[in-house]
Design a protein around this motif. Sequence first.
Motif, PDB file in Angstrom:
ATOM      1  N   LEU A 123       7.737  32.954  16.882  1.00 46.69           N
ATOM      2  CA  LEU A 123       7.311  33.472  15.589  1.00 46.69           C
ATOM      3  C   LEU A 123       6.506  32.384  14.900  1.00 46.69           C
ATOM      4  N   THR A 134       3.332  36.826   9.571  1.00 45.90           N
ATOM      5  CA  THR A 134       3.686  36.261  10.870  1.00 45.90           C
ATOM      6  C   THR A 134       2.824  36.804  11.997  1.00 45.90           C
ATOM      7  N   SER A 153       3.743  37.200  16.070  1.00 47.34           N
ATOM      8  CA  SER A 153       4.848  37.054  17.010  1.00 47.34           C
ATOM      9  C   SER A 153       4.350  37.195  18.438  1.00 47.34           C
TER      10      SER A 153
END
Length: 447
Positions: free
Chosen positions: A316, A261, A263
């Motif tokens: 996200l 991910t 973020s």
Amino acid sequence: MSQSLPSGAPARARRAARLALVCALGAVVALVAGVGAGGLLILVVGVVGSALTGMGTWWALSRRGTVRVVGALLMVAAPVAILVIYARADVWLTALVAIALWVAAVVCGRSALRTVRKPQGMQAAAGSRPQHPVLIMNPKSGGGKVGRFGLVKKAEALGARVVLLDTAVKTDVAAIARQAVAEGADLLGVAGGDGTQARVAEVAAEHDLPFLVVSAGTRNHFAMDLGLDREDPARCLDALTDGEELRIDLGIVGGHTFVNTASFGIYAEIVQRPDYRDAKADTALNALPDLLLGYAGHPLDVVTDDTRLESQQALLVSNNPYDAPEPMTLGGRRSRLDLGVLGLVGIRVTNAAQAADVALLGARAAGLHELTSHQIVIRSDTESLPVGVDGEALTMPAPVTCSIRPGALRVLVPRLRPAAPVASPPMDWREVFTLAFSRPRPGQAAA
């Protein structure tokens, strides 16, 4: 949009769908008519209690002083009050029956849908045994898993060359990986955290070499989504002698590769703070009021392939979408890493009412957005944005573009992976209803 169900569904699928509808109806009947007004009480108390819990959580996170204390008390007291009211009103049996019937309905519905839409996992191809594998290991990762599980000796016994990182100095693991390739490595692997995994995976993808993941990090999200054993990282080494290959995607954010991910917003702002590593909880609690209420931080505007989101507080972006992202943790599990799309979860909650909405409706709340896209552009009113890339704090010039490289990475995994994920069809009551009343094909036995 739901896909059309195949005609002539198997009898067992129709039976499971009908049983799901019967159980769902039974749950409703138990609530409405089970004990007179008791069923209505269960619904009202449950809804109000959940809303108050969401509001209390918001105040505990977004305020300081007395309001924060009141919010924390409400966050705890509301669920307790639900239990007390149920007990005093003597509606425990009704509540338990309704919950049990609803759970049975969901289980039967999912079973019916799985029958007509087989779960699909990532397709594996036969993998050849590497002759010159090189594994980079971080001895401190995961609280010392490399030493605790004897990974160095086990890897060397299988013919791998191990590069043990010196954690006392800052090391460029990508440079180590490139040097290994120059010296003839035909496989690159990492025993360490997801951030280290991403940097070495980028080098492996550049040279089209297989990549080995050893689950020696703290959380091992990437290893989990590959179906690897997170309790015993030594089992990941089985791929060196009995492995198969997965072709998976890699995410790109501002020129940096990520396997999990990237973020933006609240979380990324918090991890940038110098005291975060030493006191994560205290730092987050001190920073959240300013970030949530807009006194600090920068609202984010998002442009995807076909959607625009404005003034988001937290984003996200994931390498492939999560199956069931959780609003407050922005996490979950990805059953597929080869769909060729990014996942996006965006949150905008500015008051207690919106927090209650998220608590009640989850992904259907107005303040929560879930979507997929091949490219995502994040804009803001600032020249640079803090970004958390696989848990590491970076700063990138705005706007920041996220994209995906489909099938860029060859991952060598053990052939036997009991935890290998599969993508189950989402629960869709309209499809269950259609399936329940579908007709068998001519010549097919009726349910």
